[in-house]
Scaffold this active site. Structure first.
Site, PDB file in Angstrom:
ATOM      1  N   ASN A  85     -33.866  80.920  25.440  1.00 22.36           N
ATOM      2  CA  ASN A  85     -34.181  82.299  25.797  1.00 22.36           C
ATOM      3  C   ASN A  85     -34.586  83.027  24.515  1.00 22.36           C
ATOM      4  O   ASN A  85     -33.728  83.369  23.702  1.00 22.36           O
ATOM      5  CB  ASN A  85     -32.938  82.947  26.434  1.00 22.36           C
ATOM      6  CG  ASN A  85     -33.164  84.412  26.759  1.00 22.36           C
ATOM      7  OD1 ASN A  85     -34.274  84.925  26.669  1.00 22.36           O
ATOM      8  ND2 ASN A  85     -32.086  85.100  27.132  1.00 22.36           N
ATOM      9  N   LYS A 108     -35.624  85.940  24.158  1.00 19.35           N
ATOM     10  CA  LYS A 108     -35.360  87.384  24.240  1.00 19.35           C
ATOM     11  C   LYS A 108     -36.591  88.146  23.729  1.00 19.35           C
ATOM     12  O   LYS A 108     -37.712  87.669  23.911  1.00 19.35           O
ATOM     13  CB  LYS A 108     -34.068  87.726  23.491  1.00 19.35           C
ATOM     14  CG  LYS A 108     -32.892  86.855  23.987  1.00 19.35           C
ATOM     15  CD  LYS A 108     -31.551  87.280  23.518  1.00 19.35           C
ATOM     16  CE  LYS A 108     -30.480  86.362  24.117  1.00 19.35           C
ATOM     17  NZ  LYS A 108     -29.126  86.708  23.742  1.00 19.35           N
ATOM     18  N   HIS A 157     -28.834  88.319  33.171  1.00 14.24           N
ATOM     19  CA  HIS A 157     -28.355  88.208  31.792  1.00 14.24           C
ATOM     20  C   HIS A 157     -27.554  89.466  31.446  1.00 14.24           C
ATOM     21  O   HIS A 157     -27.911  90.570  31.862  1.00 14.24           O
ATOM     22  CB  HIS A 157     -29.546  88.042  30.846  1.00 14.24           C
ATOM     23  CG  HIS A 157     -29.118  87.613  29.482  1.00 14.24           C
ATOM     24  ND1 HIS A 157     -28.547  88.486  28.590  1.00 14.24           N
ATOM     25  CD2 HIS A 157     -29.130  86.400  28.883  1.00 14.24           C
ATOM     26  CE1 HIS A 157     -28.243  87.820  27.484  1.00 14.24           C
ATOM     27  NE2 HIS A 157     -28.583  86.544  27.633  1.00 14.24           N
ATOM     28  N   GLU A 210     -27.444  91.202  28.907  1.00 12.98           N
ATOM     29  CA  GLU A 210     -28.216  92.261  28.235  1.00 12.98           C
ATOM     30  C   GLU A 210     -28.965  93.104  29.261  1.00 12.98           C
ATOM     31  O   GLU A 210     -29.119  94.317  29.082  1.00 12.98           O
ATOM     32  CB  GLU A 210     -29.179  91.627  27.212  1.00 12.98           C
ATOM     33  CG  GLU A 210     -28.402  91.118  26.001  1.00 12.98           C
ATOM     34  CD  GLU A 210     -29.034  89.934  25.287  1.00 12.98           C
ATOM     35  OE1 GLU A 210     -30.219  89.639  25.532  1.00 12.98           O
ATOM     36  OE2 GLU A 210     -28.323  89.287  24.497  1.00 12.98           O
ATOM     37  N   GLU A 264     -21.995  82.836  30.343  1.00  6.06           N
ATOM     38  CA  GLU A 264     -22.199  83.403  29.014  1.00  6.06           C
ATOM     39  C   GLU A 264     -21.157  84.485  28.749  1.00  6.06           C
ATOM     40  O   GLU A 264     -21.334  85.641  29.173  1.00  6.06           O
ATOM     41  CB  GLU A 264     -23.585  84.049  28.928  1.00  6.06           C
ATOM     42  CG  GLU A 264     -24.723  83.080  29.134  1.00  6.06           C
ATOM     43  CD  GLU A 264     -25.957  83.519  28.356  1.00  6.06           C
ATOM     44  OE1 GLU A 264     -26.580  82.650  27.766  1.00  6.06           O
ATOM     45  OE2 GLU A 264     -26.260  84.723  28.330  1.00  6.06           O
ATOM     46  N   GLY A 285     -24.721  86.108  20.565  1.00  7.93           N
ATOM     47  CA  GLY A 285     -25.303  86.633  19.325  1.00  7.93           C
ATOM     48  C   GLY A 285     -24.277  87.038  18.291  1.00  7.93           C
ATOM     49  O   GLY A 285     -24.618  87.697  17.305  1.00  7.93           O
ATOM     50  N   SER A 315     -23.787  81.830  21.326  1.00  4.61           N
ATOM     51  CA  SER A 315     -23.692  81.253  19.976  1.00  4.61           C
ATOM     52  C   SER A 315     -23.589  79.734  19.980  1.00  4.61           C
ATOM     53  O   SER A 315     -22.938  79.152  19.106  1.00  4.61           O
ATOM     54  CB  SER A 315     -22.523  81.889  19.199  1.00  4.61           C
ATOM     55  OG  SER A 315     -22.738  83.275  19.062  1.00  4.61           O
TER      56      SER A 315
HETATM   57  O1  LIG Z   1     -29.500  83.741  26.697  1.00  2.00           O
HETATM   58  C1  LIG Z   1     -28.893  83.333  25.716  1.00  2.00           C
HETATM   59  C2  LIG Z   1     -27.599  83.843  25.372  1.00  2.00           C
HETATM   60  O2  LIG Z   1     -27.535  85.233  25.481  1.00  2.00           O
HETATM   61  C3  LIG Z   1     -27.007  83.326  24.117  1.00  2.00           C
HETATM   62  O3  LIG Z   1     -27.554  83.962  22.972  1.00  2.00           O
HETATM   63  P1  LIG Z   1     -27.096  83.417  21.543  1.00  2.00           P
HETATM   64  O4  LIG Z   1     -27.290  81.936  21.571  1.00  2.00           O
HETATM   65  O5  LIG Z   1     -28.014  84.112  20.578  1.00  2.00           O
HETATM   66  O6  LIG Z   1     -25.667  83.800  21.384  1.00  2.00           O
END
Ligand SMILES: O=C[C@H](O)COP(=O)(O)O
Length: 254
Positions: free
Chosen positions: A9, A11, A99, A101, A171, A177, A217
Site C-alpha cells: 500500500n 498510500k 483502512h 487512515e 492492522e 507507521g 510496521s
Molecule cells: O496499509 C498498510 C499499513 O497501514 C501498514 O503501514 P506500515 O507498514 O507503514 O506500518
C-alpha cells in the site's frame, strides 16, 4: 481461496516517475529472486498511476493491481470520486477498503464501508478489508470486542458468495507507521479470533479459506516470524513497500 499474499500500500507517496521506477525495480527483483513460492503480490499505488503501473506488471504472473479506495457510488455527479468500475477498467483486481487512515481522517464508518464493499464486489473487485484496534482499545482489553464489531457491521452482511472474494487485513492502529510491530503471538491471537468469528458468521470452510493479512510496521526483519504463524497468510505493507529491496525480501519471507 486462501493464499499467501503480500500487498504493498503506497498510500499518498511517490510521484508518477518515482512510482514507475519503483515498480520496475520490484518486478525485476521479484522475478529474479522469487521462484519456488506461489505468493501473490498486489501493488496498490495512488489512483493517477494505476493504469501505467498496471501496464508494467508482467502478464499472467504473481503480480496484481490494487487501488487504495473506491466510491460507494456507481457513477454520476460525484466530483472527485473514483468508482469501482473505473478501477476495474484500468486493470485493478483488488481494492483496499476500511483502512484505519480512511476511517480516521475521512470519517469512513462501518455503514459507509459496507456500501463500498457492495460496490466493489458488484464490479468484480476483490476487497482487502481492514480491521484493527487503537492503543486505547487494546489497553482497555477491548480488542476482541472492537474487532468483532468491525466485522459484524462492516463485513458480515455479505452473502457467502460475496464473502468468498474478500481478503481481511488485521492492522492494529498502534503499529501502523510507528515502527512498533505486533508480536507474532499478538498477531496470531487476533487472526485466530477473526477466523473463529468467520466460522460463526458463515461456516468452518469459509473460515479456513479466508486469506488474513497482518499490517503494521511489517518489514524485512520481522516478516518471516509473522508469516510463520498458522493464521497469518501474508502482509499489507506500507512504508516497506516503497523500498524495492525491503519489499522483495518481505515477499521472500514465506
Ligand atoms: O496499509 C498498510 C499499513 O497501514 C501498514 O503501514 P506500515 O507498514 O507503514 O506500518
Amino acid at each position: 481461496m486462501r493464499k499467501n499474499l503480500v500487498a504493498g500500500n503506497w498510500k499518498m507517496n511517490t510521484t508518477y516517475q518515482d512510482g514507475l521506477a519503483l515498480v520496475s525495480e520490484i518486478t525485476n527483483m521479484v522475478q529474479d529472486e522469487v521462484t519456488g513460492s506461489d505468493v501473490e503480490v498486489v501493488i496498490c499505488p495512488p489512483f493517477p498511476f494505476l493504469a501505467a503501473i498496471g501496464k508494467q506488471l508482467p502478464e499472467n504472473s504473481r503480480f496484481h493491481l490494487g487501488a487504495q479506495n473506491c466510491s460507494q457510488k456507481e457513477s454520476g455527479a460525484y466530483t472527485g470520486e473514483v468508482s469501482a468500475r473505473m478501477l476495474q477498467s484500468v486493470g485493478c483486481e483488488y481494492v483496499i477498503l476500511g483502512h484505519s487512515e480512511r476511517r480516521q481522517y475521512f470519517r469512513e464508518d462501518n455503514e459507509l464501508l459496507s456500501q463500498k464493499l457492495k460496490a466493489a464486489l458488484a464490479t468484480g473487485l476483490k476487497p482487502i478489508f481492514c480491521v484493527g484496534e487503537s492503543l486505547e482499545t487494546r489497553e482497555a482489553d477491548d480488542t476482541f470486542k472492537f474487532i468483532s464489531q468491525q466485522l459484524q457491521e462492516g463485513l458480515f452482511h455479505l452473502s457467502n458468495e460475496e464473502f468468498d472474494q474478500v481478503v481481511i487485513a488485521y492492522e492494529p492502529i498502534w503499529a501502523i507507521g510507528t515502527g512498533k510491530t505486533a508480536t507474532s503471538a499478538q498477531a496470531q491471537e487476533v487472526h485466530a479470533y477473526i477466523r473463529e468469528q468467520i466460522a460463526q458468521a458463515y461456516d468452518a470452510e469459509a473460515a479456513l479459506n479466508t486469506t488474513i493479512l497482518y499490517g503494521g510496521s511489517a518489514n524485512a526483519q520481522n516478516a518471516r516470524e509473522l508469516f510463520s504463524q498458522p493464521d497469518v497468510d501474508g502482509g499489507l505493507i506500507g512504508g516497506a513497500s516503497l523500498k524495492s529491496r525491503d519489499f522483495t525480501d518481505i515477499i521472500k519471507s514465506f
